[in-house]
Design an enzyme around this catalytic site. Structure first.
Site, PDB file in Angstrom:
ATOM      1  NE  ARG A 142      -2.872  22.435  87.706  1.00 27.59           N
ATOM      2  CZ  ARG A 142      -3.652  21.645  86.964  1.00 27.59           C
ATOM      3  NH1 ARG A 142      -3.452  21.528  85.666  1.00 27.59           N
ATOM      4  NH2 ARG A 142      -4.618  20.953  87.528  1.00 27.59           N
ATOM      5  NE  ARG A 163     -12.020  15.265  83.871  1.00 22.24           N
ATOM      6  CZ  ARG A 163     -11.493  16.487  83.784  1.00 22.24           C
ATOM      7  NH1 ARG A 163     -12.032  17.396  83.016  1.00 22.24           N
ATOM      8  NH2 ARG A 163     -10.406  16.775  84.456  1.00 22.24           N
TER       9      ARG A 163
HETATM   10  P1  AMP Z   1      -9.940  20.254  84.944  1.00 25.81           P
HETATM   11  O1  AMP Z   1      -9.747  21.721  85.072  1.00 25.81           O
HETATM   12  O2  AMP Z   1     -10.216  19.817  83.539  1.00 25.81           O
HETATM   13  O3  AMP Z   1      -8.826  19.465  85.596  1.00 25.81           O
HETATM   14  O4  AMP Z   1     -11.278  19.887  85.764  1.00 25.81           O
HETATM   15  C1  AMP Z   1     -11.350  20.104  87.165  1.00 25.81           C
HETATM   16  C2  AMP Z   1     -12.534  19.378  87.746  1.00 25.81           C
HETATM   17  O5  AMP Z   1     -13.744  19.841  87.135  1.00 25.81           O
HETATM   18  C3  AMP Z   1     -12.556  17.873  87.542  1.00 25.81           C
HETATM   19  O6  AMP Z   1     -11.773  17.197  88.514  1.00 25.81           O
HETATM   20  C4  AMP Z   1     -14.040  17.577  87.676  1.00 25.81           C
HETATM   21  O7  AMP Z   1     -14.452  17.619  89.041  1.00 25.81           O
HETATM   22  C5  AMP Z   1     -14.673  18.769  86.989  1.00 25.81           C
HETATM   23  N1  AMP Z   1     -14.862  18.524  85.544  1.00 25.81           N
HETATM   24  C6  AMP Z   1     -14.273  19.183  84.503  1.00 25.81           C
HETATM   25  N2  AMP Z   1     -14.666  18.683  83.333  1.00 25.81           N
HETATM   26  C7  AMP Z   1     -15.522  17.657  83.625  1.00 25.81           C
HETATM   27  C8  AMP Z   1     -16.243  16.720  82.842  1.00 25.81           C
HETATM   28  N3  AMP Z   1     -16.155  16.719  81.492  1.00 25.81           N
HETATM   29  N4  AMP Z   1     -17.011  15.821  83.487  1.00 25.81           N
HETATM   30  C9  AMP Z   1     -17.131  15.805  84.826  1.00 25.81           C
HETATM   31  N5  AMP Z   1     -16.457  16.643  85.628  1.00 25.81           N
HETATM   32  C10 AMP Z   1     -15.655  17.572  85.037  1.00 25.81           C
END
Ligand code: AMP
Length: 228
Positions: free
Chosen positions: A139, A101
């Protein structure tokens, strides 16, 4: 699984990366593609939510950041993915969902992976902001198995109940309107630059994510070299 595991026996491990805003459909498409290819889907968001549910030190550090829509520190994510991708089930490759990310995470990934980045499949999934907001606000999520639904476009069979395990569906904390704005900002500032980063190293496949799930998936399959 549709079409079996086309990469079985292929000497080079498959590596698929999705770069896309929250709500772009990465999770759904990554899960389907991983099943299709017969390799694990690695979702860092799911791993962090599990860590929070279990109350681990990582979960304790991540929880307030995620609740605000901020990113969790790069070093923690790089260590998490390094450990996960070293497991045996990743020997034939993996599909990443939500990682990298940041450019720093992408550099960490290149260091921990053998092989050339030019062989990886990098999808950039684009969806207009209006549609992202519609998807995220509707969602719903199963806290037990992490399945996701949408109240109108992908509802469960019984309203508010997970089809898989019967648990009560909830809205993710970070899908609340005020947090979504922060997540979209983080995406623009810190994640979108990855598209330029990967363009220097590999072919980035642009995917129009503002289409029905099936149409998007058909496109993805073509680009992992398996047209069906
Ligand atoms: P997601 O389920 O992929 O939308 O991730 C939800 C949250 O988890 C994000 O908004 C971040 O706070 C954290 N997160 C997930 N993947 C990452 C990553 N690769 N780097 C930093 N934070 C992450």
């Amino acid at each position: 699984m549709d079409g079996g595991s086309p990469r079985v026996g292929d000497a080079r491990p498959v590596r698929v990366i999705f770069v896309g805003s929250p709500g772009a459909g990465k999770g759904t498409q990554a899960a389907r593609l991983a099943e299709f290819l017969g390799v694990p889907r690695i979702s860092t968001g799911d791993m962090l939510r599990e860590a929070i549910a279990r109350g681990t030190p990582l979960g304790k550090e991540a929880e307030p950041l995620m609740g605000r829509g901020d990113l969790v520190p790069d070093d923690l994510l790089i260590a998490l993915v390094r450990e996960r991708t070293a497991r045996e089930d990743c020997a034939r490759g993996f599909v990443l969902d939500g990682f990298p990310r940041t450019v720093r995470q992408a550099e960490g990934l290149a260091e921990m992976s053998e092989g050339e980045v030019s062989d990886w499949t990098v999808f950039s999934v684009q969806v207009p902001r209006e549609e992202l907001l519609r998807r995220l606000s509707g969602r719903r999520w199963c806290p037990r198995c992490q399945a996701t639904y949408h109240v109108t476009s992908d509802p469960p069979k019984r309203e508010g109940i997970c089809d898989v395990d019967g648990a009560t569906l909830v809205q993710r904390e970070d899908d609340r309107e005020e947090v979504v704005a922060r997540r979209l900002h983080e995406y623009e500032e810190r994640t979108a630059p990855l598209i330029g980063y990967y363009r220097e190293l590999a072919d980035v496949v642009e995917i129009d994510g503002n289409r029905p799930m099936e149409a998007v998936f058909a496109d993805l399959k073509k680009h992992v070299g398996v047209a069906t």
